[in-house]
Enzyme design. Structure first.
Site, short mmCIF file in Angstrom:
data_model
loop_
_atom_site.label_atom_id
_atom_site.label_comp_id
_atom_site.label_asym_id
_atom_site.label_seq_id
_atom_site.Cartn_x
_atom_site.Cartn_y
_atom_site.Cartn_z
N VAL A 37 0.85 -1.19 0.00
CA VAL A 37 0.00 0.00 0.00
C VAL A 37 0.89 1.24 0.00
O VAL A 37 1.98 1.27 0.56
CB VAL A 37 -0.94 0.02 1.21
CG1 VAL A 37 -1.97 -1.09 1.13
CG2 VAL A 37 -0.17 -0.07 2.53
N ALA A 182 15.26 13.66 -12.66
CA ALA A 182 15.11 13.80 -11.21
C ALA A 182 15.79 12.67 -10.45
O ALA A 182 16.51 12.90 -9.48
CB ALA A 182 13.63 13.87 -10.85
N ARG A 269 10.01 6.37 -17.05
CA ARG A 269 9.11 5.31 -16.62
C ARG A 269 8.07 5.04 -17.70
O ARG A 269 7.81 5.90 -18.55
CB ARG A 269 8.42 5.71 -15.29
CG ARG A 269 9.42 5.91 -14.16
CD ARG A 269 8.77 6.47 -12.91
NE ARG A 269 7.86 5.52 -12.29
CZ ARG A 269 8.23 4.53 -11.50
NH1 ARG A 269 9.52 4.33 -11.23
NH2 ARG A 269 7.35 3.72 -10.95
N HIS A 442 10.89 37.92 9.87
CA HIS A 442 12.26 38.29 9.48
C HIS A 442 13.25 37.74 10.51
O HIS A 442 13.03 37.88 11.70
CB HIS A 442 12.39 39.81 9.39
CG HIS A 442 13.78 40.25 9.06
ND1 HIS A 442 14.30 40.13 7.79
CD2 HIS A 442 14.76 40.78 9.84
CE1 HIS A 442 15.55 40.58 7.79
NE2 HIS A 442 15.85 40.99 9.02
#
Length: 477
Positions: A37, A182, A269, A442
């Site tokens: 899963v 990637a 892929r 900041h």
């Protein structure tokens, strides 16, 4: 036979998000998974990769701060990192059915195949088959790594990303990544940080050529790789691979040669539809094997949808999550929404973090705009200096004549988090002025977005141009 409003095949990020979306809309939902899963993202993609890359980044950060109040360099323990990765993935996977059960989603374990357009058979090795019928179906079966004919994987010397995540039992002394997308730039950086000698071979002209990123960002990463000692070779691929000696002896397409302990094939892929018996449902596939879908992510069979990597589009978890919300809503409430992948952030976690959303300068020109790019480097950022990490920049793309916000790119620490603010601005009625409306902490990374656009908003305010405030996606579904 059990009946549902919606059956989803595949439990990766697309299938999981579709199940949640449909359940929240009040549908009775079933989710079918034949493997682990969570799909590729949880088990061999985003989650394990990010877990390992966090450690790799920490190694660099701590060593960079030597002499700044920290003493003693650190190095990685690769196998301990793999064990940690496995523990993280297991903890999420164990809770996966629990989270879905709370929403009333029924989870079935087994291989799903079509008997008819809206009838599914689920088969397991040790139990009778189960039949499900549904008013609507979503195919979310994802994709699997592509093979390279000149260098086929054997799971040990020549591997793919799945082999690496499931079977890697040592740190290779040297490794060649075939493909500078990637996977190549992320896992290449990871293994370098733990001590491997890394080479990346990319047949295109530059790294990350398919990722919808500005060339400046990929060039920035390539320069960082060079400083780290990661070899990048572009314009070539593998012509021949010999593993008979126990290592990979590679002949490249330019005639050069190299020898590596391992090779990882990372050339993309291909859609995973094997075993679905998709013909029984009459669902059309393209010549390349992808499920064909309409503008609403519906297949040629009304009521059956496809999302994520199994159809054409960006093959990322981010895109699958985007598809999931659209397809599930269309399936339950009627075809209203359609995907817009320019809204979906592209994020690369490597030697520098890179994130982009919307149109870049070149794609804005192709779309008919006259783009202008607001830029700032991190050298002037208080937070970057405090972190002793000033490598990076911000680009915000807008239209020269109207000021309409079109998109942008962030390179540097936490770029993948900062990009959400840029994405929100692109979908805001205030567009470029969204950054002026904000009150910032900041020092922070995000305040640099205002720094980048300040000169341009000021110039627009003084001009007599007809300013167009909404961002490019403020009025689009």
């Amino acid at each position: 036979m059990q009946s549902f409003d919606l059956v989803i095949i595949g439990s990766g990020p697309g299938g999981y998000k579709a199940a949640i979306t449909a359940a929240h809309l009040g549908a009775k939902v079933a989710l079918v998974e034949k493997g682990l899963v969570g799909g590729t993202c949880l088990n061999q993609g985003c989650i394990p990769k990010k877990t390992l890359l966090h450690l790799a980044t920490l190694i660099e950060e701590v060593n960079r701060l030597q002499g700044c109040g920290l003493l003693g360099g650190i190095h990685g323990d690769f196998m301990a990192a793999i064990a940690h990765k496995d523990a993280v993935v297991t903890s999420i996977r164990d809770n996966f059915p629990v989270w879905l059960k709370r929403l009333g989603v029924s989870v079935f374990s087994g291989s799903a195949s079509f008997i008819a357009p809206f009838r599914i058979k689920i088969e397991t090795a040790d139990a009778p088959a189960t039949d499900l019928v549904a008013k609507r179906i979503i195919i979310a079966t994802g994709a699997e790594p592509r093979e390279l004919s000149t260098c086929p994987t054997d799971g040990k010397i020549v591997i793919n990303s799945r082999d690496f995540m499931f079977k890697q039992d040592h740190l290779p002394k040297s490794i060649l990544f075939v493909g500078g997308g990637a996977i190549g730039v992320e896992l290449g950086y990871l293994l370098h940080q733990f001590g491997s000698k890394v080479t990346i071979a990319e047949q295109g002209d530059n790294l990350l050529g398919q990722a919808r990123l500005p060339e400046r960002a990929s060039n920035f990463l390539e320069r960082k790789f060079k400083r780290l000692g990661i070899e990048v070779r572009t314009g070539l691929s593998v012509a021949q691979c010999d593993i008979s000696s126990g290592t990979a002896r590679i002949t490249f397409t330019d005639g050069s040669q190299g020898e590596y302990e391992q090779v990882m094939i990372a050339i993309g892929r291909q859609p995973n539809t094997d075993g679905l018996n998709i013909e029984a449902a009459g669902i059309a596939l393209g010549a390349d094997g992808f499920v064909q879908t309409s503008a609403h992510l519906e297949t040629n069979v009304p009521g059956i949808y496809a999302i994520g990597d199994v159809k054409h589009g960006p093959m990322t978890a981010n895109a699958a999550l985007h598809d999931a919300k659209i397809a599930a809503t269309n399936a339950i409430s009627g075809n209203t929404f359609h995907p817009n992948y320019h809204k979906v952030p592209v994020v690369i976690h490597s030697a520098v973090e890179i994130a982009a959303v919307g149109l870049m300068e070149d794609s804005a020109e192709e779309a008919g705009f006259t783009p202008e790019v607001a830029r700032t480097n991190l050298g002037g950022s208080g937070k970057a200096r405090a972190h002793h990490d000033t490598e990076g920049f911000i680009e915000v793309v807008h239209d020269t004549e109207t000021g309409q916000l079109l998109g942008g790119c962030i390179v540097g620490p936490e770029a993948g988090e900062q990009i959400h603010m840029l994405a929100a601005a692109c979908q805001s009625e205030r567009g470029l002025w969204f950054f002026k409306d904000m009150s910032y902490s900041h020092p922070s990374w995000c305040e640099e977005l205002e720094t980048a656009i300040d000169p341009y908003t000021s110039a627009f305010s003084r001009s007599e141009k007809n300013i167009f405030l909404p961002g490019i996606y403020a009025h689009h579904g």
